[in-house]
Design an enzyme around this catalytic site. Structure first.
Site, PDB file in Angstrom:
ATOM      1  N   LYS B  79      11.901 -11.048 -14.314  1.00 50.59           N
ATOM      2  CA  LYS B  79      10.489 -10.733 -14.041  1.00 50.59           C
ATOM      3  C   LYS B  79       9.589 -11.794 -14.661  1.00 50.59           C
ATOM      4  CE  LYS B  79       7.229  -6.815 -14.402  1.00 50.59           C
ATOM      5  NZ  LYS B  79       7.033  -5.448 -14.924  1.00 50.59           N
ATOM      6  N   SER B 155       5.352  -1.944 -11.694  1.00 52.24           N
ATOM      7  CA  SER B 155       5.004  -3.343 -11.536  1.00 52.24           C
ATOM      8  C   SER B 155       6.202  -4.274 -11.314  1.00 52.24           C
ATOM      9  CB  SER B 155       4.231  -3.831 -12.766  1.00 52.24           C
ATOM     10  OG  SER B 155       5.048  -3.801 -13.916  1.00 52.24           O
ATOM     11  N   SER B 179       7.345   1.150 -14.777  1.00 50.56           N
ATOM     12  CA  SER B 179       7.411  -0.095 -14.000  1.00 50.56           C
ATOM     13  C   SER B 179       8.807  -0.598 -13.667  1.00 50.56           C
ATOM     14  CB  SER B 179       6.640  -1.208 -14.714  1.00 50.56           C
ATOM     15  OG  SER B 179       5.266  -1.059 -14.502  1.00 50.56           O
TER      16      SER B 179
END
Lengths: 96, 491
Positions: B79, B155, B179
């Site tokens: 990420k 997210s 997330s």
């Protein structure tokens, strides 16, 4: 009753070092007011005598020895800076 | 069939027998990325040159004693809020768009490297991890591989979509209020948020420091356990990382849940949860019954206060954490500023998106003089009550089970107008972060529209082993995790 005024939003933006236009201030005021109104449901809770939780772990201070160590070079420290001069980071003037 | 349909332990065996090479695995990843990422948009930055060079080194070590890292040759996506030395790291924000040469690796990245894994590239996300749909990325919105009209969740939407689309077999995400678990549910993959303190946060660009945790997203529970085993543990660079031994999580995967005591909170199957999701969870409970586990309905009475508590606390912490982006030392500096104050204000206003600004302002307001007790302190007290709900239930039960999200994925653009509607997606994941306990999402069905549904399994502090055992047994008894989206043609 509104929880936050446009003036307050502009003040908060200044504290947070954000520039907001009049149009943005109007929009953010409405949205923040909705969120804060929703959050006021917490007032239903009786929290008399309830300790606040800052952290879920039962941590005490975590200490380490204060020893100098090599971290990054001056060259490294400067390589992502937007503007540099004479081995230092350059910023706009602070004094008028 | 894709090489990424094999589980991690099989791939390792194939590598060491020299049936495949590490470079073959990278071919699989980068070919699939060129094939489908134009539609999925899971990646922000690729790391191909460095990855290929590393593969060459590792291929020499196949079958030798040195080439025995736990994740030897495994391609993994990271990420983009996890800092990678020399590899652009943006947190999907324009304010870091030009951060092309970060100075260090996050601890998790160092650990992946030491375990001989290979970083394929950096994954798309909501800007600074603030969002539930990936629509807050300042670059482009990642799409759901099961149906690209739908969001992948957020997210860590890029992390979940890349695994679901077969671009990488494993990825790292971060979870502050859901997330990792919410996008895992929306994309039909396995995603774990570890106990707060299980994994070092050093090098994770901070959003809400008392809630953030890094965790793995994978196709299977076993693969997930291998990756957690690699990244977990005490780190002197993160004083909130716990000095608690990391067990071999894969050894917990016995397939046996006989006598497991499951708690099912009535608040998690209440109004607002769709019928399809409720049915999928009820069927999952039946699967557990058939395997010899027992379940009771329980109550987490303060659940309805979790959303308010979370937004006040996480935004307050974010307003402090994001103060560091000032246009001075790195990141974007506005070219339009003539003095220092303008430089701060314009750099930040031009660099941050609306959701980030909203949360910084909410947090600044909640922490400001005259409002601190009414909002921030009140939310911290509510957090105490929410945490106690979990402590009480987990004193009597091994795990808590419910849905990961109230509904399957929603359509792109459907919820962008009203922040509060968007926030409500996280209502079942947020309490877990507030309590600091571990939680996993595993696939447990599909909606009528063919979108995945996630089952959430929550455990005691530092008891990921039991969470994995329960998740693995369920996975072995079902076949949801073997199904793949038809994106780009069946493979």
């Amino acid at each position: 009753m509104s929880r936050i005024s446009e003036e307050q939003v502009k003040h908060v933006a200044h504290l947070a070092r954000l520039h907001v236009s009049d149009e943005e201030a109007e929009r953010f005021t409405k949205q923040l007011d909705d969120i804060i109104s929703f959050a006021e449901q917490l007032n239903e809770l009786d929290t008399e005598g309830v300790e606040p939780t800052t952290h879920v772990q039962d941590l005490k201070n975590v200490m380490r020895k204060d020893e100098p160590k090599k971290w990054i070079t001056q060259e490294d420290a400067l390589k992502n800076a937007p503007e540099t001069q004479d081995g230092q980071i350059r910023v706009p003037s602070i004094l008028e | 069939m894709s090489l990424f349909d094999y589980k991690l332990s099989d791939l390792q065996e194939m590598l060491h027998k020299k049936e495949i090479s590490v470079n073959d695995l990278l071919d699989e990843a980068y070919n699939r990325i060129s094939e489908v990422d134009g539609d999925v948009k899971a990646f922000i930055t690729l790391n191909e040159e460095t990855a290929r060079a590393r593969a060459k080194e590792l291929d020499e070590l196949r079958g030798t004693p040195e080439g025995r890292g736990l994740l030897f040759g495994m391609p993994i996506g990271v990420k983009d809020n996890i800092v990678t030395k020399g590899l652009r790291t943006t947190a999907a924000s324009q304010i870091l768009d030009n951060l092309t040469d970060p100075l260090y690796d996050a601890t998790v990245v160092q650990k992946l490297d030491a375990a001989e894994a290979i970083n394929v590239g950096k994954l798309n996300m909501d800007e600074f991890a603030m969002g539930s749909s990936n629509e807050n990325s300042s670059y482009y919105a990642t799409r759901n591989p099961w149906n690209t009209d739908y969001v992948p969740g957020g997210s860590s939407g890029g992390s979940a979509a890349a695994v679901a689309a077969g671009e990488v077999p494993f990825s790292l995400g971060s979870d502050t209020g859901g997330s990792i678990r919410q996008p895992a549910a929306y994309c039909g993959v396995v995603g774990l948020k570890p106990t707060y303190g299980r994994v070092s946060r050093f090098g994770l660009i901070a959003f809400a420091s008392s809630l953030d945790q890094i965790g793995p997203l994978t196709r299977t529970v076993e693969d997930n356990a291998y990756i957690l085993e690699t990244i977990a543990g005490l780190d002197k660079m993160d004083s909130t990382s716990a000095d608690i031994e990391v067990p071999k999580y894969t050894e917990a995967l016995t397939g046996d849940v006989k006598g497991l005591k499951i708690a099912v909170p009535k608040e998690y199957l209440a109004e607002g949860v769709s019928d399809e999701v409720k049915e999928a969870v009820q069927k999952a409970l039946k699967v557990y019954e058939d395997m010899g586990a027992t379940w009771d309905e329980v109550t987490l009475p303060h659940s309805k206060y979790a959303l308010s508590t979370y937004y006040l606390l996480s935004s307050s912490e974010a307003s402090a954490n994001l103060a560091r982006f000032d246009g001075v030392r790195y990141g974007r500096r506005s070219p339009n500023a003539e003095n220092m104050l303008d430089m701060f204000k314009l750099s930040r206003s031009e660099g941050f998106g609306d959701e980030v600004k909203r949360r910084i302002m909410l947090g600044t307001f909640a922490l400001s003089s005259g409002y601190y007790d009414a909002y921030y302190k009140k939310a911290q007290q509510a957090r105490t009550l929410i945490k106690k709900d979990f402590d009480d239930v987990l004193a009597d039960y091994d795990v808590i089970i419910g849905p990961t999200t109230p509904t399957p994925a929603f359509k792109v653009g459907e919820k962008t107008e009203d922040p509060l509607t968007m926030y409500a997606n996280d209502i079942l994941t947020i309490p877990v972060n507030l309590a600091g306990v571990p939680g996993i999402s595993v696939p447990c069905g599909f909606s009528g529209e063919g979108l995945p549904i996630g089952l959430q399994i929550i455990g005691k502090h530092f008891d990921e082993a039991t969470v994995y055992r329960a998740a693995h047994a369920y996975e072995q008894a079902t076949d949801f995790h073997t199904q793949k989206p038809s994106l780009g043609g069946a493979k």
